[in-house]
Design a protein around this motif. Sequence first.
Motif, mmCIF file in Angstrom:
data_model
loop_
_atom_site.group_PDB
_atom_site.id
_atom_site.type_symbol
_atom_site.label_atom_id
_atom_site.label_comp_id
_atom_site.label_asym_id
_atom_site.label_seq_id
_atom_site.Cartn_x
_atom_site.Cartn_y
_atom_site.Cartn_z
ATOM 1 N N GLU A 288 1.078 -1.152 0.090
ATOM 2 C CA GLU A 288 -0.032 -0.081 0.037
ATOM 3 C C GLU A 288 1.000 1.299 -0.108
ATOM 4 O OE1 GLU A 288 -3.643 2.122 2.567
ATOM 5 O OE2 GLU A 288 -2.634 0.111 3.315
ATOM 6 N N ASN A 289 1.806 1.067 0.738
ATOM 7 C CA ASN A 289 2.711 2.580 0.961
ATOM 8 C C ASN A 289 3.386 2.560 -0.439
ATOM 9 O OD1 ASN A 289 1.993 3.006 3.542
ATOM 10 N ND2 ASN A 289 3.912 1.772 4.454
ATOM 11 N N ILE A 291 2.593 2.066 -3.601
ATOM 12 C CA ILE A 291 1.361 2.364 -4.440
ATOM 13 C C ILE A 291 1.188 3.863 -4.444
ATOM 14 C CG2 ILE A 291 -1.063 2.299 -5.281
ATOM 15 C CD1 ILE A 291 -0.778 -0.875 -4.426
ATOM 16 N N ARG A 292 1.161 4.248 -2.777
ATOM 17 C CA ARG A 292 1.099 5.642 -2.495
ATOM 18 C C ARG A 292 2.123 6.515 -3.001
ATOM 19 N NH1 ARG A 292 -1.751 5.422 3.436
ATOM 20 N NH2 ARG A 292 -3.723 4.644 2.892
ATOM 21 N N ALA A 293 3.089 5.936 -2.860
ATOM 22 C CA ALA A 293 4.546 6.684 -3.230
ATOM 23 C C ALA A 293 4.541 6.798 -4.658
ATOM 24 C CB ALA A 293 5.782 5.820 -2.737
ATOM 25 N N GLU A 294 4.073 5.670 -5.448
ATOM 26 C CA GLU A 294 3.823 6.000 -6.995
ATOM 27 C C GLU A 294 3.123 6.814 -7.445
ATOM 28 O OE1 GLU A 294 3.627 2.086 -8.882
ATOM 29 O OE2 GLU A 294 5.422 1.024 -7.907
ATOM 30 N N VAL A 295 1.992 6.760 -6.892
ATOM 31 C CA VAL A 295 0.818 7.582 -7.237
ATOM 32 C C VAL A 295 1.450 9.134 -6.894
ATOM 33 C CG1 VAL A 295 -1.385 8.581 -6.506
ATOM 34 C CG2 VAL A 295 -0.822 6.297 -7.077
ATOM 35 N N ALA A 296 2.024 9.425 -5.678
ATOM 36 C CA ALA A 296 2.415 10.733 -5.427
ATOM 37 C C ALA A 296 3.759 11.185 -6.153
ATOM 38 C CB ALA A 296 3.067 10.903 -3.868
ATOM 39 N N SER A 299 1.828 12.161 -9.376
ATOM 40 C CA SER A 299 1.125 13.386 -9.461
ATOM 41 C C SER A 299 1.950 14.350 -9.606
ATOM 42 C CB SER A 299 0.451 13.426 -8.185
ATOM 43 O OG SER A 299 -0.352 14.634 -7.925
#
Length: 311
Positions: A288-289, A291-296, A299
């Motif tokens: 989960e972390n 994925i969030r890092a890749e999304v950030a 962005s």
Amino acid sequence: MARSGLGLPWDGQAVTAPRVSIVVRTKDRPDFLSRALLSVTAQAYESWEAIVVNDGGDRAAVAAVIDAVGQPDHRERIRVIDHAESRGRWVSANAGVLASTGEFLVLHDDDDSWHPQFLARATEYLDHHPERQGVVSRIEIIWERAEHGRFVEESREEFQAQLSAPLLSDTLLFNRFVPIGFLYRRSLHAELGLYDDTLPVVGDWDFNLKVLARGPLEYLADEPLAYWHQRRGATGNAANSVAGARSDHSAYDARIREEALRRWVAQNGAGLVLYLTKFIDQRFVDVENGIRAEVAASSLWRRISRRIRRR
């Protein structure tokens, strides 16, 4: 004849004809029951008996359906067990099992059906594979709706078509075959016990897990010979048990897993499961972390690109 404590003949003992016992559970669904008995009497294989367990439904309606069975020879092979009040689907299944006399057993729910070759092919397989405890047909879901007093087919899809065999490893997640597709040796009940009738639902999954833990099963053929009928949005007597009792399925799925976990911990201690619980949870957190890092990062790159284009 030697008998087990369940009143079932031990495997290897001589059994009298018929060879196949078919248990049909029903309650106030005469249209479904009529179709189920047509499915049974249309079988190319003739050495069968049918035990209809009427779970607290209208006795006269059940009797009328059986009286309407075309051939007298077929009618004579159908017996009825009437419960004065509803006792549940797995109490009813066990009543049929205990009343059966055949070498092989199958549960034919009142709203399902078979290809005419199902029993012939399944018994032939078990005769040629005495080491196997049962055999599973590929299963086809038939989506249908009620219209003007009859059932209209809407579509078909194969159930669990991606599987190469009905494996224990897959079935641990959820049930991979329903009763209509499973012909098995009656002697299994002498070893494994009856269906757990304290379960209002998922009794077949619970039994299938025990069977697969004992030994492997195979598919009968590539093409489906068993048909699992379902009706979208149906309620009341027309509902399929999986859809009509979805909350019960979730609750008793959890109960079976909890009881199995307790048995494991009692025998082996809590060390491994404590470790795995934390290990698996941490892996999910890491994913989960990530994925969030890749999304950030993505962005941020989009914001930088937009600013560059504006210049």
